[in-house]
Motif scaffolding. Structure first.
Motif, mmCIF file in Angstrom:
data_model
loop_
_atom_site.group_PDB
_atom_site.id
_atom_site.type_symbol
_atom_site.label_atom_id
_atom_site.label_comp_id
_atom_site.label_asym_id
_atom_site.label_seq_id
_atom_site.Cartn_x
_atom_site.Cartn_y
_atom_site.Cartn_z
ATOM 1 N N LEU A 137 1.128 -1.246 0.119
ATOM 2 C CA LEU A 137 0.012 -0.153 -0.047
ATOM 3 C C LEU A 137 0.485 1.350 -0.311
ATOM 4 N N THR A 138 0.710 2.365 -0.337
ATOM 5 C CA THR A 138 0.797 3.671 -0.334
ATOM 6 C C THR A 138 0.258 4.705 1.159
ATOM 7 N N PRO A 139 0.618 4.549 1.848
ATOM 8 C CA PRO A 139 0.797 5.949 3.155
ATOM 9 C C PRO A 139 -0.699 6.298 2.898
ATOM 10 N N PRO A 140 -1.331 6.921 1.606
ATOM 11 C CA PRO A 140 -2.592 6.871 1.931
ATOM 12 C C PRO A 140 -3.516 5.846 1.778
ATOM 13 N N GLN A 141 -3.105 4.953 0.450
ATOM 14 C CA GLN A 141 -4.085 4.084 0.372
ATOM 15 C C GLN A 141 -4.086 2.961 2.184
ATOM 16 N N ALA A 142 -3.253 3.497 2.430
ATOM 17 C CA ALA A 142 -3.854 2.824 4.459
ATOM 18 C C ALA A 142 -4.470 3.000 4.853
ATOM 19 N N THR A 143 -3.839 4.435 4.677
ATOM 20 C CA THR A 143 -5.029 5.409 5.383
ATOM 21 C C THR A 143 -6.816 5.858 5.437
ATOM 22 N N ARG A 144 -6.445 5.292 3.917
ATOM 23 C CA ARG A 144 -7.991 5.217 3.780
ATOM 24 C C ARG A 144 -8.514 3.455 3.817
ATOM 25 N N LEU A 145 -8.205 3.311 4.215
ATOM 26 C CA LEU A 145 -8.301 1.509 4.458
ATOM 27 C C LEU A 145 -8.472 1.449 5.655
ATOM 28 N N CYS A 146 -7.448 1.898 5.950
ATOM 29 C CA CYS A 146 -8.100 2.139 8.139
ATOM 30 C C CYS A 146 -9.320 2.795 8.665
ATOM 31 N N ALA A 147 -9.792 3.779 7.666
ATOM 32 C CA ALA A 147 -11.361 4.163 8.094
ATOM 33 C C ALA A 147 -11.899 3.444 7.444
ATOM 34 N N LEU A 148 -12.342 2.938 5.781
ATOM 35 C CA LEU A 148 -13.222 2.210 5.307
ATOM 36 C C LEU A 148 -13.765 0.835 7.178
ATOM 37 N N LEU A 149 -12.193 0.244 7.009
ATOM 38 C CA LEU A 149 -12.221 -0.943 8.347
ATOM 39 C C LEU A 149 -13.064 -0.072 9.310
ATOM 40 N N ARG A 150 -13.188 0.944 9.897
ATOM 41 C CA ARG A 150 -13.812 1.717 10.930
ATOM 42 C C ARG A 150 -15.807 2.077 10.276
#
Length: 323
Positions: free
Chosen positions: A10-23
């Motif tokens: 993942l790129t750092p922005p993708q990692a951030t978006r994925l964590c938000a998606l999980l929440r």
């Protein structure tokens, strides 16, 4: 067979978006070390690791999550299920070769090779076989290594170059890249003795191609040998990387038990601390049996016994590609 494990960079922005998606999707998010986020929901766990960053997805619902959430909403591309169309060479008969332990002060250098054809490549993909550097669990490495060895028609080879032999060969060859080339050539020769009809081999590019070509032995000169950056995305190279990593962790665990001391991996401050304790308690010679003594760490913990390594520009021990 449905996919039950999946790993992706993942790129750092993708990692951030994925964590938000999980929440947003109501995943339970218990704290986990070394992760940016760890989600659990039903038959699915999603771990977003700091290192990389990368995501590791496991569970019965892995395939649906990858196809319908991760790829369209986070990665922005559809690859799962299209691997044969996107990378047909990865599913043709070939060997993959990779190594483990090159960057670890303690322990051996392990070089491994594995054969795949279309059926084996598909099975390994479905089992979650990927580059060993993306797998943080030793138990998972051993589980996947068992899957690799259990494939019908599987052919593999593992060479473990213990520290004493490694230290002698580094001096003999003059640098690590030539030692790696010799090891890759030896693995390839042994694989071809088991599967002489294999037309091609692939390894990660660790040196200029001519360095490896000069090292090839009799059988190895008869087939196409390709090198590529990030070759671990290939199922054969990924399988080889897992078998090599298994060889490394087994050696480290076994040797640690024998000497009564856990040997840490890498070349960190913890590695240096353990090395100092070993030298203080057993003498500097112990490092010849346990470690790669051309690393600067050996000189730092036992300066009167091990010379300082030459500047990195000489390609001694993990520098730039050999010329």
């Amino acid at each position: 067979m449905a996919l039950k494990s999946y790993t992706a960079a993942l790129t750092p922005p993708q990692a951030t978006r994925l964590c938000a998606l999980l929440r947003e999707e109501g995943f339970e998010m218990p704290p986990r070390p070394y992760t940016l986020g760890f989600g659990q929901k039903g038959h699915l766990t999603v771990a977003v690791y700091e290192k990389g960053p990368k995501v590791v997805i496991q569970g019965r619902d892995t395939e649906d999550f990858v196809k319908f959430r991760l790829e369209p909403e986070i990665l922005g591309e559809a690859k799962l299920g299209y691997e044969e169309e996107l990378s047909p060479d990865q599913f043709q008969p070939h060997f993959g070769i990779d190594e483990s332990g090159k960057g670890d002060f303690f322990g051996p250098l392990v070089i491994s090779g594995a054969y795949v054809d279309r059926g084996i490549a598909r099975a390994l993909r479905e089992a979650g076989v990927t580059d060993s550097k993306r797998i943080g669990s030793d138990a998972r490495i051993r589980e996947l290594a068992s899957v690799i060895r259990g494939q019908p028609g599987a052919v593999h080879e593992v060479i473990i170059v213990g520290p004493e032999t490694y230290n002698r060969l580094v001096v003999k060859f003059g640098n690590v890249n030539r030692l790696l080339a010799w090891g890759h050539a030896r693995v390839l020769e042994n694989l071809l003795a088991k599967r002489p009809d294999c037309p091609r081999a692939l390894s990660d590019q660790f040196a200029k191609p001519e360095v490896l070509k000069r090292a090839l032995l009799e059988k190895g000169r008869t087939i196409q040998f390709d090198t590529a950056t990030k070759a671990e995305s290939d199922p054969a190279v990924a399988a080889a990387s897992i078998l090599a990593r298994e060889g490394l962790i087994d050696w480290m665990d076994r040797t640690g038990r024998e000497i009564g001391c856990r040997l840490p991996r890498g070349a960190s401050a913890e590695v240096k601390r353990v090395a100092r304790e070993l030298v203080a308690g057993r003498g500097a010679e112990v490092l010849n049996r346990l470690a790669k003594t051309h690393f600067r760490t050996a000189h730092e913990v036992a300066p009167t016994h091990f010379a300082a390594p030459p500047p990195r520009s000489t390609h001694w021990g993990g520098g730039k590609a050999d010329s």
